[in-house]
Design a protein around this motif. Structure first.
Motif, short mmCIF file in Angstrom:
data_model
loop_
_atom_site.label_atom_id
_atom_site.label_comp_id
_atom_site.label_asym_id
_atom_site.label_seq_id
_atom_site.Cartn_x
_atom_site.Cartn_y
_atom_site.Cartn_z
N ASP A 49 70.00 -26.09 -114.92
CA ASP A 49 71.17 -25.21 -115.00
C ASP A 49 70.95 -24.02 -115.93
OD1 ASP A 49 72.53 -26.77 -113.22
OD2 ASP A 49 73.84 -27.74 -114.71
N GLU A 50 70.32 -24.25 -117.07
CA GLU A 50 70.10 -23.15 -118.02
C GLU A 50 69.14 -22.12 -117.45
OE1 GLU A 50 71.74 -22.38 -120.80
OE2 GLU A 50 73.02 -24.04 -120.14
N GLN A 51 68.12 -22.57 -116.76
CA GLN A 51 67.18 -21.64 -116.14
C GLN A 51 67.84 -20.86 -115.01
OE1 GLN A 51 64.29 -24.71 -115.21
NE2 GLN A 51 62.80 -23.85 -116.65
N GLN A 52 68.69 -21.54 -114.24
CA GLN A 52 69.40 -20.85 -113.17
C GLN A 52 70.33 -19.79 -113.74
OE1 GLN A 52 71.43 -23.43 -110.42
NE2 GLN A 52 72.26 -21.75 -109.19
N LEU A 53 71.02 -20.12 -114.80
CA LEU A 53 71.91 -19.15 -115.45
C LEU A 53 71.12 -17.98 -116.01
CD1 LEU A 53 74.44 -21.49 -117.26
CD2 LEU A 53 75.00 -19.76 -115.55
N ALA A 54 69.99 -18.26 -116.63
CA ALA A 54 69.18 -17.19 -117.21
C ALA A 54 68.71 -16.23 -116.13
CB ALA A 54 68.00 -17.79 -117.97
N PHE A 55 68.25 -16.77 -114.99
CA PHE A 55 67.83 -15.89 -113.90
C PHE A 55 69.03 -15.12 -113.36
CE2 PHE A 55 67.47 -15.08 -109.35
CZ PHE A 55 66.39 -14.19 -109.38
N SER A 56 70.15 -15.79 -113.18
CA SER A 56 71.35 -15.12 -112.65
C SER A 56 71.74 -13.93 -113.52
CB SER A 56 72.51 -16.11 -112.58
OG SER A 56 72.20 -17.20 -111.73
N GLN A 61 76.39 -9.95 -114.89
CA GLN A 61 77.23 -10.92 -115.59
C GLN A 61 77.61 -12.07 -114.67
OE1 GLN A 61 80.85 -9.22 -117.14
NE2 GLN A 61 81.74 -11.22 -117.66
N VAL A 62 77.51 -13.29 -115.16
CA VAL A 62 77.83 -14.46 -114.35
C VAL A 62 79.32 -14.77 -114.44
CG1 VAL A 62 77.41 -16.96 -114.06
CG2 VAL A 62 75.52 -15.43 -114.65
N VAL A 63 79.92 -15.04 -113.29
CA VAL A 63 81.34 -15.38 -113.22
C VAL A 63 81.56 -16.74 -113.89
CG1 VAL A 63 83.26 -15.94 -111.69
CG2 VAL A 63 81.69 -14.08 -111.10
N ALA A 64 82.56 -16.82 -114.75
CA ALA A 64 82.95 -18.09 -115.37
C ALA A 64 84.33 -18.46 -114.85
CB ALA A 64 82.96 -17.97 -116.89
N LEU A 65 84.41 -19.45 -113.99
CA LEU A 65 85.67 -19.90 -113.42
C LEU A 65 86.21 -21.04 -114.26
CD1 LEU A 65 87.71 -19.63 -111.09
CD2 LEU A 65 86.34 -21.32 -109.83
N ARG A 66 87.32 -20.77 -114.93
CA ARG A 66 87.89 -21.75 -115.87
C ARG A 66 86.82 -22.22 -116.85
NH1 ARG A 66 90.13 -23.03 -110.95
NH2 ARG A 66 88.64 -24.72 -110.58
N GLY A 67 86.03 -21.26 -117.32
CA GLY A 67 85.01 -21.54 -118.31
C GLY A 67 83.74 -22.17 -117.76
N GLN A 68 83.65 -22.34 -116.46
CA GLN A 68 82.52 -23.02 -115.82
C GLN A 68 81.66 -22.00 -115.08
OE1 GLN A 68 83.84 -26.07 -113.13
NE2 GLN A 68 81.78 -26.76 -112.61
N GLU A 69 80.38 -21.90 -115.48
CA GLU A 69 79.48 -20.93 -114.86
C GLU A 69 78.65 -21.54 -113.73
OE1 GLU A 69 78.29 -17.71 -118.21
OE2 GLU A 69 77.56 -19.75 -118.58
#
Length: 268
Positions: A49-56, A61-69
């Motif tokens: 998950d952290e690697q996916q977020l870093a690439f994203s 900017q990554v969308v955070a839906l109710r604090g969930q990325e």
């Protein structure tokens, strides 16, 4: 060495030799592929998950839906609390048609795959527009369409309860041009399951035209079908690429992890 090849004549790039998704050379090539080819694939990358977020975040900017990325994609209620509504993804759609500015891109990583079915199909709405006749371009350029969450959900649940309708209608409808005139000069079609009706047209005639247009936009020459393997990374331009999940059993353990990237261009 990073290499690449086309996924289909009309869209997509598959990259091989990627060991670090944050490598600047790959990040640059990925952004170019996303802009001009619409879909990119790296098999067997096995991002957490952290690697996916870093690439994203290299895309925006990554969308955070109710604090969930990171959002789990599954129609199994034991896995996802949104399973009921995710069945709407079996129909061709763009994400964010109820927003003024749709999400720019989506990333998916394969965590578990379905034994039968569960692939993802993509279709290029830039290419679909470019291949229209001049007469059809002129006709569609002048049309505006109302999109709604309800239109997509009625495909899944054609006889909704009052509670269903209340939930669906809590999401705002949105009117926009059928042809999206981009700031870079390109044009694409805004269509799919959320397209409810054409403004100022008889409802029945409107439905016929929208169905014909969707059939045109998703014909085989504009498509790519992805057969998932565990560890795959797939990214697509949500603003110009229609997508849909291919059916699979509700009890399946199929699980994809999704991120979405904030958009930067309003529908026009």
């Amino acid at each position: 060495m990073i290499d690449s090849k086309a996924l289909s004549p009309s869209l997509g790039v598959e990259f091989t030799g990627v060991t670090d998704p944050l490598d600047s050379a790959f990040v640059h090539r990925a952004a170019e592929a996303l802009k001009w080819r619409g879909v990119l694939l790296v098999r067997g990358l096995h991002l957490d998950d952290e690697q996916q977020l870093a690439f994203s975040r290299t895309l925006g900017q990554v969308v955070a839906l109710r604090g969930q990325e990171i959002f789990p994609i599954s129609i199994n209620p034991a896995i996802s609390s949104s399973a009921k509504y995710l069945k709407g993804a079996f129909y061709w759609h763009l994400d964010g048609t109820s927003d003024d500015v749709p999400v720019k891109a989506t990333t998916l990583t394969g965590r578990h795959i379905a034994t039968v079915g569960g692939g993802t199909e993509f279709s290029n709405t830039y290419a679909a527009y470019e291949n229209l006749s001049e007469k059809d371009r002129e006709r569609y350029d002048a049309l505006r369409v109302v999109h709604s969450f309800e239109a997509a959900q009625r495909l899944v649940t054609p006889q909704p309860t009052e509670q269903d309708l209340a939930v669906w209608r809590s999401q705002p409808s949105h009117e926009m041009s059928l042809v999206w005139r981009r700031r870079d000069g390109r044009r694409s079609l805004v269509t799919g399951a959320t397209a409810d009706h054409i403004v100022g047209m008889d409802r029945e005639d409107s439905r016929v035209l929208l169905d014909e247009l969707l059939e045109w936009a998703t014909q085989e020459r504009f498509r790519y079908a992805h057969d998932w393997e565990v560890g795959d990374l797939v990214v697509w331009d949500n603003t110009g690429i229609l997508h849909r999940a291919l059916p699979y059993e509700e009890s399946s353990s199929r699980l994809l992890h999704r991120t979405t990237v904030v958009g930067d261009e309003a529908f026009a």
